[in-house]
Design a protein around this motif. Structure first.
Motif, mmCIF file in Angstrom:
data_model
loop_
_atom_site.group_PDB
_atom_site.id
_atom_site.type_symbol
_atom_site.label_atom_id
_atom_site.label_comp_id
_atom_site.label_asym_id
_atom_site.label_seq_id
_atom_site.Cartn_x
_atom_site.Cartn_y
_atom_site.Cartn_z
ATOM 1 N N GLY A 164 16.725 0.859 -30.837
ATOM 2 C CA GLY A 164 16.596 0.806 -29.625
ATOM 3 C C GLY A 164 17.339 1.054 -28.189
ATOM 4 N N GLU A 165 17.458 0.226 -28.246
ATOM 5 C CA GLU A 165 19.015 0.329 -27.177
ATOM 6 C C GLU A 165 20.000 0.758 -27.743
ATOM 7 O OE1 GLU A 165 21.779 -3.524 -24.854
ATOM 8 O OE2 GLU A 165 20.140 -3.886 -25.823
ATOM 9 N N ALA A 166 20.382 0.184 -29.174
ATOM 10 C CA ALA A 166 21.840 1.325 -29.148
ATOM 11 C C ALA A 166 21.340 3.037 -29.619
ATOM 12 C CB ALA A 166 21.945 1.011 -30.826
ATOM 13 N N ALA A 186 19.892 -3.797 -40.778
ATOM 14 C CA ALA A 186 21.425 -4.255 -39.555
ATOM 15 C C ALA A 186 20.910 -5.518 -38.474
ATOM 16 C CB ALA A 186 20.753 -2.701 -38.725
ATOM 17 N N SER A 187 22.152 -5.232 -38.027
ATOM 18 C CA SER A 187 21.254 -7.204 -37.325
ATOM 19 C C SER A 187 21.046 -7.028 -35.488
ATOM 20 C CB SER A 187 23.344 -7.530 -36.271
ATOM 21 O OG SER A 187 22.700 -8.585 -36.241
ATOM 22 N N THR A 188 19.522 -7.395 -35.922
ATOM 23 C CA THR A 188 19.612 -7.191 -34.425
ATOM 24 C C THR A 188 18.378 -8.106 -34.001
ATOM 25 O OG1 THR A 188 16.829 -5.814 -35.248
ATOM 26 C CG2 THR A 188 18.318 -4.641 -35.095
ATOM 27 N N LEU A 243 12.890 -13.029 -39.578
ATOM 28 C CA LEU A 243 13.200 -13.353 -40.989
ATOM 29 C C LEU A 243 14.498 -13.867 -40.863
ATOM 30 C CD1 LEU A 243 12.520 -9.538 -42.429
ATOM 31 C CD2 LEU A 243 11.250 -11.859 -42.905
ATOM 32 N N PRO A 244 14.856 -15.148 -39.712
ATOM 33 C CA PRO A 244 16.205 -15.858 -40.016
ATOM 34 C C PRO A 244 16.453 -16.473 -41.150
ATOM 35 C CG PRO A 244 14.161 -17.632 -39.225
ATOM 36 C CD PRO A 244 13.862 -15.820 -39.482
ATOM 37 N N ARG A 293 24.468 -4.266 -40.988
ATOM 38 C CA ARG A 293 24.801 -3.345 -40.363
ATOM 39 C C ARG A 293 24.993 -3.394 -38.595
ATOM 40 N NH1 ARG A 293 23.244 2.670 -42.650
ATOM 41 N NH2 ARG A 293 23.782 1.620 -45.405
ATOM 42 N N SER A 294 25.514 -3.081 -37.845
ATOM 43 C CA SER A 294 26.035 -3.070 -36.393
ATOM 44 C C SER A 294 23.920 -2.173 -35.989
ATOM 45 C CB SER A 294 27.014 -2.664 -35.601
ATOM 46 O OG SER A 294 26.854 -1.177 -35.852
#
Length: 319
Positions: free
Chosen positions: A59-61, A237-239, A246-247, A258-259
């Protein structure tokens, strides 16, 4: 992507999962002939786009990328202070940024938000339903619905329905789903997850499957108002949500995740691209995707109709 070699490589990446969902898959697809061009600078100047779940991650992206394209972005968040922090990070002067507080799982809160947006006179060109959660235990919304179904399905459907008069004649609605939906059947017999042992990841995937399977009904209903509706899945994606929920998965896949910007790419592209793409389908990496592979978890028209009847009833939509 009509080039036959490109299409074959793209499909192979998708079937491999790891190849298609990671940043490696996106990098490969960007180099294939037929990759759709980026939206031009200023593509969204003069438009308003609403992004839910805008205080972190995808969302921030989305907020940053849509703002960069010239849109006035409306951040819908549960924590208003966090939303304002994100907005100031995009533009310290808060130009073309407005923060709205709302819990999308609470249908009364959704109705209140829609009313406030109407009062503000916002003409909405894009609506990105990104808000999401993966609760470890079964919890219920204020109206008594299972939390993931309320947040990922009922809230977004109701908000869009209420905002229809405020949507422009070129409006695009995007439901951010998950590739995890490929692992689950449509929960038509148990939408509230009352049967069996509850698992957060399963509930999450079931609600995401529901988003995708009601796309046809949503397009039929909202298309009459000039709206195109899509679902997009971002790949892996890394969020912050992935890290918290899901560590172990995040630790194992970290090198190829993904970013957030890469994960948000197709959602932003669908909002900004011209000409507008045909609505009613699932998209990933700027291309329509099947909703099931090899017949696994495929859904019948009758089951989709039953699921839509439940969603419409639970969200309080007039039939």
């Amino acid at each position: 992507m009509t080039h036959p070699v490109s299409a074959a490589i793209d499909s192979a990446l998708d079937l491999s999962v790891v190849g298609g969902y990671t940043r490696l898959g996106l990098a490969a697809r960007r180099r294939l002939p037929g990759w759709p061009p980026d939206s031009p600078s200023g593509a969204l100047v003069g438009t308003h786009v609403v992004v839910t779940g805008a205080s972190s991650g995808l969302g921030e992206a989305c907020v940053q990328m849509l703002h960069d394209l010239g849109a006035h972005v409306h951040l819908v968040v549960r924590d208003e202070a966090k939303g304002e922090d994100v907005a100031r990070g995009v533009d310290a002067g808060l130009a073309r940024l407005t923060t709205w507080r709302c819990d999308l799982s609470d249908l009364d809160d959704v109705r209140d938000l829609a009313g406030r947006l109407f009062e503000a006179g916002v003409a909405v060109r894009g609506l990105v339903h990104n808000a999401g959660a993966l609760p470890p235990e079964r919890t219920e919304s204020e109206q008594g619905h299972e939390q993931t179904m309320a947040l990922h399905v009922l809230g977004p459907v109701l908000l869009t329905e209420l905002l229809l008069p405020a949507l422009t004649d070129d409006a695009r609605v995007v439901l951010v789903t998950s590739g995890g939906m490929y692992t689950q059947d449509l929960p038509v017999d148990d939408p509230e997850y009352l049967q069996g042992e509850y698992a957060g990841a399963t509930a999450y995937a079931r609600s995401k499957r529901t988003q995708v399977e009601i796309l046809g009904a949503l397009q039929e209903r909202w298309g009459a108002h000039g709206v195109a509706v899509y679902a997009t899945h971002p790949g892996w994606a890394s969020t912050p949500g992935i890290t918290a929920s899901l560590p172990r998965f995040e630790r194992v896949t970290r090198p190829v995740l993904r970013s957030a910007q890469e994960g948000a790419d197709t959602s932003v592209w669908l909002v900004a691209t011209r000409p507008r793409r045909v609505g009613g389908g699932l998209w990933h990496d700027r291309r329509p995707r099947p909703t099931a592979y090899l017949g696994r978890h495929a859904t019948t028209p009758a089951d989709r109709a039953r699921m839509w009847d439940w969603v419409a009833g639970a969200a309080g939509l007039a039939q």
